[in-house]
Design an enzyme around this catalytic site. Structure first.
Site, short mmCIF file in Angstrom:
data_model
loop_
_atom_site.label_atom_id
_atom_site.label_comp_id
_atom_site.label_asym_id
_atom_site.label_seq_id
_atom_site.Cartn_x
_atom_site.Cartn_y
_atom_site.Cartn_z
N ASP A 81 -21.26 17.82 -7.97
CA ASP A 81 -20.33 16.91 -8.97
C ASP A 81 -19.98 18.09 -10.03
O ASP A 81 -20.52 18.77 -10.52
CB ASP A 81 -21.30 15.89 -9.59
N GLY A 211 -16.70 8.98 -15.12
CA GLY A 211 -16.84 8.43 -16.19
C GLY A 211 -17.02 6.66 -16.07
O GLY A 211 -16.51 5.83 -16.95
P1 13P Z 1 -20.82 8.34 -16.74
O1 13P Z 1 -20.87 9.17 -17.97
O2 13P Z 1 -19.79 7.29 -17.31
O3 13P Z 1 -22.02 7.92 -16.22
O4 13P Z 1 -19.74 9.23 -15.56
C1 13P Z 1 -20.29 9.90 -14.60
C2 13P Z 1 -19.73 11.19 -13.95
O5 13P Z 1 -18.33 10.82 -14.02
C3 13P Z 1 -20.07 12.17 -13.17
O6 13P Z 1 -19.22 12.93 -12.67
O1 G3H Z 2 -20.00 14.13 -15.52
C1 G3H Z 2 -21.15 14.65 -15.71
C2 G3H Z 2 -22.38 14.14 -14.96
O2 G3H Z 2 -22.67 12.88 -16.09
C3 G3H Z 2 -23.38 15.11 -15.12
O3 G3H Z 2 -23.89 15.51 -16.10
O4 G3H Z 2 -23.77 17.99 -16.34
O5 G3H Z 2 -25.37 16.91 -17.86
O6 G3H Z 2 -25.72 16.80 -15.16
P1 G3H Z 2 -24.92 16.80 -16.52
ZN ZN Z 3 -17.65 13.01 -13.79
#
Ligand code: 13P
Ligand code: G3H
Ligand code: ZN
Length: 321
Positions: A81, A211
């Site tokens: 991610d 998000g």
């Molecule tokens: P949220 O902060 O809305 O849970 O989004 C998570 C996200 O986009 C991780 O890549």
């Molecule tokens: O968009 C980001 C995700 O919520 C992951 O969050 O980078 O704090 O692990 P993090």
């Molecule tokens: Zn994200």
């Protein structure tokens, strides 16, 4: 069974969306697998750069490999991610990831496309798919903060040019969502017209919604009643909008913050009610149960619940298993 992200996307495309859930530790992983098995849903495990650093990237890999053994019926992909270029190359080389995200959305268009192209060339040589991002979401992710006024929805024409130039397999677009617990105030919702226009410009390319947490107000109120100090009134995505978005080509819905709220509520309430407790296992058990219930409820909204047998059959067929 860990499968290529592409296999999950081709089954979901236009029908339902896959929940993409971030994990950082064993308790989250157990809750995630239990919730997905209970709701018969395929899913995507996401690992952020922060998660890789929290303990050790090998620890998360070990936890996931163990979960794969403990839950032999599970069908899922493992995804990086919000990767930077160095991390994306590292994950591609590891042989563990089904897909990687290269997030160069803060760079100018040409630079974003060039960085994504380098990652895509490497990933494709190993059979791994690539998610890229175009446009600016609001909120905080890693160390980057974007204010509400600077959010910039993805331009459909640019999306077409970007996919051709970058070689990305799926596209994270800015369509009205924001990262974190402090989302938009007021009546902000998904821009369905924009999703339709983007998908028309790049038909067949799975879209990704970041998000996507809903920030349930009752969850925030319970956290604050148990001693928390979260700002109230921030509005996330209405989960009822997940499936309509999925029908328009949104295949992957990223949810992290809502799971953190479950963790915070469980732990605050537990220790408020049991101030003499100092064993982390009783509360950990409550968290795993509550997180599993949360995950199952999200999979129902996404439309992925109930598809597990069909997805496994599809995966076995295309992978020749
Ligand atoms: P949220 O902060 O809305 O849970 O989004 C998570 C996200 O986009 C991780 O890549
Ligand atoms: O968009 C980001 C995700 O919520 C992951 O969050 O980078 O704090 O692990 P993090
Ligand atoms: Zn994200």
């Amino acid at each position: 069974m860990i499968v290529p992200a592409k296999v999950l996307f081709e089954h979901a495309y236009g029908n339902y969306a896959l929940g993409a859930y971030n994990i950082n530790n064993a308790e989250q992983t157990m809750g995630l697998f239990r919730g997905c098995i209970a709701s018969s849903a395929p899913f995507i495990i996401q690992i952020s750069k922060g998660a890789r650093k929290y303990t050790d990237k090998r620890m998360l890999e070990g936890i996931i490999r163990s979960a794969e053994e403990i839950f032999p019926d599970a069908v899922f992909a493992v995804h990086l991610d919000h990767g930077d270029e160095e991390t994306a190359h590292d994950c591609i080389e590891s042989g563990f990831y089904s897909s990687v995200m290269i997030d160069a959305s803060h760079e100018p268009f040409k630079e974003n496309a060039a960085i994504t192209r380098r990652v895509a060339d490497h990933a494709h040589s190993k059979g791994i798919s690539v998610e890229a991002e175009l446009g600016q979401l609001g909120g905080v992710e890693e160390d980057i903060k974007v204010d509400e006024k600077n959010v910039c929805l993805t331009d459909p024409n640019e999306a077409k040019e970007f996919i051709a130039a970058s070689g990305a397999d799926s596209l994270a677009c800015a369509i009205g969502t924001s990262h974190g617990a402090y989302k938009f105030s007021g009546g902000q919702g998904l821009h369905f017209d924009r999703i339709t226009a983007i998908q028309a410009a790049i038909p067949g390319v799975p879209l990704v919604m970041h998000g996507s947490s809903s920030v349930p107000q009752d969850e925030v109120a319970r956290i604050n009643a148990a001693g928390g100090q979260l700002k109230e009134g921030a509005k996330g995505v209405d989960p009822e909008q997940y499936l309509p978005a999925a029908k328009l080509g949104v295949c992957k819905v990223n949810i992290d913050t809502d799971g953190r709220l479950v963790w915070t509520r469980v732990h605050r309430e537990f220790f408020k009610d049991k101030p003499a407790e100092f064993d982390f296992r009783p509360v950990g058990k409550v968290f795993m149960d509550e997180y599993a219930l949360f995950i199952a409820s999200r999979n129902k909204y996404l439309g992925s619940a109930g598809t597990l047998d069909a997805v496994r059959a599809h995966a076995k067929k295309v992978l020749g298993l």
